[in-house]
Design an enzyme around this catalytic site. Structure first.
Site, PDB file in Angstrom:
ATOM      1  CG  ASP A 286     -72.955  14.094   1.746  1.00 30.39           C
ATOM      2  OD1 ASP A 286     -73.462  14.472   0.659  1.00 30.39           O
ATOM      3  OD2 ASP A 286     -73.387  14.488   2.847  1.00 30.39           O
TER       4      ASP A 286
HETATM    5  C1  BGC Z   1     -75.993  16.384   1.504  1.00 30.04           C
HETATM    6  C2  BGC Z   1     -76.620  15.033   1.233  1.00 30.04           C
HETATM    7  C3  BGC Z   1     -77.252  15.034  -0.117  1.00 30.04           C
HETATM    8  C4  BGC Z   1     -76.219  15.413  -1.155  1.00 30.04           C
HETATM    9  C5  BGC Z   1     -76.773  15.422  -2.576  1.00 30.04           C
HETATM   10  C6  BGC Z   1     -75.108  16.868   0.371  1.00 30.04           C
HETATM   11  O1  BGC Z   1     -74.788  18.205   0.542  1.00 30.04           O
HETATM   12  O2  BGC Z   1     -75.255  16.318   2.699  1.00 30.04           O
HETATM   13  O3  BGC Z   1     -77.569  14.733   2.212  1.00 30.04           O
HETATM   14  O4  BGC Z   1     -77.837  13.790  -0.383  1.00 30.04           O
HETATM   15  O5  BGC Z   1     -75.739  16.705  -0.874  1.00 30.04           O
HETATM   16  O6  BGC Z   1     -77.608  16.488  -2.772  1.00 30.04           O
END
Ligand code: BGC
Length: 746
Positions: A286
């Site tokens: 993530d």
């Molecule tokens: C989120 C993810 C997301 C990623 C990219 C993170 O803050 O937890 O679900 O895919 O950002 O935007």
């Protein structure tokens, strides 16, 4: 994260508009004479092996990390070649490797900070919890396919979709992105939406692996749980989703699991995912979830959104570690091979460029069908629904029902500009204690229930009141035959909702309206179950979730009876927080960087309805609950045992309206004692008087215990009682069968 968003806002104005795929050159190595990995007769694994063998270390490492695909600051501009969205990994021109263009896509293709310009539009599906309420795998597949098609048309090829975390707490700000509390339901629906995405020639992801059960302090929270319990609950949901959907990638989560960061967790990544499940794809982090270079040997393959981590570990530090021998060349090859495998398997190397044209009308139909199947009729005690033709004067109150239907907040939010058309865009900035979601604007998708109701009931006098003043709303209700109050609950990524109460004075609004007119209907548009102190005073309650691009039309169709509601609750609806395993959110008063522990050993694998069943407690509504405008009956339940249990039952529509029923098969007793588990489900459409025989096949893991010492699933020999449930709390039509002892692979 907030500082980052501030920087993004500042930078958005100066952002260069970048399109097209450019690739990072590696001048040291010559262009190969032939590209044997382009032979489509070879398997994805064989092609990946050939390509890895042709790559230099620098080329390999370049695939293992990448920046966000947005301009973060003048010193961190938009990466050249990025289409623009969540992330970007440059391609390789020498070897013909396409760039990875990553976008969030849980509910539609996002356009964060309008990075692809203000005219870029996407179709917004209802929330993930709404999808789960459909209990319909075909709807999940269709939604995934729709999103994958839109992403491809925009030049995006890695979709950060497939949220499969189980709803362990009805205050989790992100439950709206996930698919409920049950491992089977969540696994099947997440898996089908992933399969739908991958069917379009794009790579999908499942996320956030694993046990990312609360948003509060999500970077520091440690999910504490035993192996057996996690294998039987959260991990099983991921396992089923991965088996069905075959996603190219798995995104590890921000939180820790038993003291180890999920993205640096050897047990989760190496032992469970890659060894036990034989997962062939790659693990991406993530955004900002990588604590150190150690994550690489622990099984993480790609560092995504690298600017958000303390360091870009998977570049120079990784190469130094290879030189020093602490990371092996074979481990690097394995990671690169996994990424290439996912790309080959999804067709990224072979696809011809997609047409940028999107059939928005067809895609809106996909969103409508999902929203329609998702709506749950929670209560109809006064038979106010469907709205009587005699309801001449209707007061529609609150919830911005004149403007649209609300969305959840955060990285999954579709923020279409919608500058044109009859309805102005509306966004409600939130404030107030405890509610500081990262992207704290509720966007209302402009498909207003009010306009849809007016179109369907041209002879009724429909008056709208904003609900801002309970007194004015009560006066409007007093003057009407029926009052419909729309109430919404903002929720989103980055923070939990502080409690289960409807915010913004909406409980008082409903009380005032119900006191003024006993024929009051409440339409809830929430991300989670909420307290309902007014439950006994209103005549009907409809759960419409966050309804997406066609949410208003779907609500109006259900209220007017044009459509018979068929949604069922994918999450147990507690009366209030006192019924939860953790009445207070762990660490609610802790500082943002303080370590927090969340003790999931309390309920273990018994999430939601299983927790209530275990304690003999009764929630307001059970998992699986949902009423209909018709009635259904079950007869002739027959159960077959042997190696795989299956059940058949006759379902009859005993009413006078066509409708859809969700046949739910539950386990109620094992040789070891009582157990409550959803074993199988099937949605069936029935005309009045029609009977269909439904067969429900059971995944044997749902009958088993995970045996940690024996490293596998274990079914004890003996008698198993199963039952058809109206919901998880009301079982009938029981039948028992004997099963032999069995062991299954982990
Ligand atoms: C989120 C993810 C997301 C990623 C990219 C993170 O803050 O937890 O679900 O895919 O950002 O935007």
């Amino acid at each position: 994260m907030k500082r980052l968003v501030g920087a993004l806002l500042g930078a958005a104005l100066t952002m260069p508009c970048a399109t097209g795929a450019q690739s990072r050159e590696t001048p040291a190595a010559a262009v190969p004479a032939a590209r044997p990995w382009m032979n489509q007769r070879l398997s994805p694994g064989e092609r990946a092996d050939l390509l890895v063998a042709a790559m230099t270390l620098d080329e390999k490492v370049a695939m293992l990390h990448g920046p966000m695909a947005m301009p973060l600051s003048p010193r961190m501009p938009m990466p050249p070649g990025a289409v623009g969205s969540a992330g970007y990994i440059a391609g390789n021109a020498r070897l013909g490797i396409p760039a990875l263009q990553e976008t969030d896509a849980s509910l539609g293709v996002t356009n964060p900070m309008m990075v692809r310009g203000a005219k870029d539009m996407s179709t917004a599906l209802p929330s993930g919890l709404a999808l789960a309420a459909t209990f319909n795998p075909d709807i999940a597949f269709a939604g995934g396919r729709m999103i994958g098609g839109e992403a491809r048309a925009k030049g995006l090829n890695i979709l950060l979709a497939g949220g499969a975390n189980l709803a362990r707490d009805p205050r989790n700000g992100r439950n709206f992105e996930y698919v409920g509390e049950d491992p089977l339901l969540a696994g099947v629906l997440a898996g089908e939406s992933v399969r739908g995405i991958e069917s379009t020639g794009t790579v999908s992801t499942v996320k956030h692996y694993a046990l990312n059960g609360q948003e509060h302090n999500r970077n520091t929270v440690d999910s504490v749980i035993g192996e057996q319990a996690m294998r039987e609950s959260d991990l099983l949901a991921f396992q089923i989703a991965i088996e069905r959907g075959r996603p190219g990638s798995v995104m590890c989560s921000y939180n820790l699991v038993n003291g180890q960061h999920a993205c640096q967790n050897d047990m989760l990544l190496n032992t469970v995912l890659k060894r036990d499940w034989r997962y062939p794809g790659f693990v991406m982090s993530d955004w900002g979830a990588v604590p150190s270079l150690d994550a690489f040997n622990a099984g993480l393959d790609q560092q995504s959104g690298e600017q958000l981590d303390p360091q870009v570990w998977f570049d120079k530090p990784l190469k130094q570690a290879v030189a020093a021998g602490t990371i092996s060349a074979a481990r690097v090859d394995d990671s690169v091979r996994r990424i290439l495998y996912a790309m080959f398997a999804a067709g990224l190397f072979d696809a011809s460029p997609a047409s940028p044209a999107i059939d928005f009308a067809a895609n809106a139909d996909v969103a409508l069908r999902e929203a329609e199947q998702a709506i749950v009729l929670l209560d109809n005690r006064k038979r106010l629904l469907p709205l009587a033709r005699t309801a001449g004067r209707i007061a529609v109150i609150g919830g911005h029902a004149e403007a649209g239907v609300p969305s959840g907040m955060g990285s999954s939010q579709i923020t279409n500009p919608y500058r044109s058309g009859p309805v102005p865009p509306i966004s409600v900035p939130l404030g107030g204690e405890g509610m500081m979601a990262m992207w704290n604007n509720v966007v209302f998708h402009p498909d207003p229930p009010l306009a849809a109701l007016r179109a369907k009931l041209p002879d009724a006098q429909i008056r709208f009141d904003t609900g801002m003043s309970p007194e004015a709303a009560a006066a409007a209700a007093r003057d009407a035959d029926v009052a419909i109050v729309f109430a919404y609950q903002p929720s989103g990524e980055g923070e939990d909702v502080p409690d289960m109460a409807l915010p913004i004075g909406q409980d008082a609004l409903i009380e005032a309206v119900a006191a003024a007119n006993p024929n009051t209907i409440v339409v809830l548009e929430t991300g989670n179950p909420v307290r309902m102190p007014w439950a006994d005073k209103v005549g009907a309650v409809v759960q419409a979730w966050y309804g997406g691009a066609k949410g208003g039309e779907a609500i109006a169709r259900v209220l007017t009876g044009e459509l018979n509601p068929s949604g069922r609750l994918p999450i147990t609806w507690p009366v209030d927080e006192s019924q939860l395993p953790r009445p207070a959110i762990p660490g609610w008063t802790a500082g943002p960087k303080d370590p927090v522990k969340v003790d999931y050993t309390i309920e273990g694998a018994d999430i939601g309805y299983r927790w209530f069943a275990r304690r003999g407690a009764v929630p307001r509504y059970w998992f699986g609950h949902g009423l209909s405008y018709t009635s259904f009956d079950y007869a002739n339940l027959a159960v077959l045992g042997g190696k795989a249990l299956s059940a058949s039952v006759d379902v009859t529509n005993t009413g006078s309206t066509a409708g859809e029923e969700v046949a739910q098969l539950y386990l109620s007793e094992r040789p070891t004692g009582p157990a409550r588990r959803l074993l199988a489900f099937s949605k069936v459409a029935l005309m009045p008087g029609e009977t269909k025989r439904v067969t429900l096949k059971v995944d044997p893991r749902l009958l088993a215990d995970f045996d940690v010492a024996g490293h596998g699933w274990k079914i004890a020999a003996g008698r198993y009682t199963v039952a058809i449930g109206r919901d998880a709390g009301n079982l009938a039509n029981q039948a028992a069968v004997k099963l032999p002892a069995q062991k299954l692979l982990p």
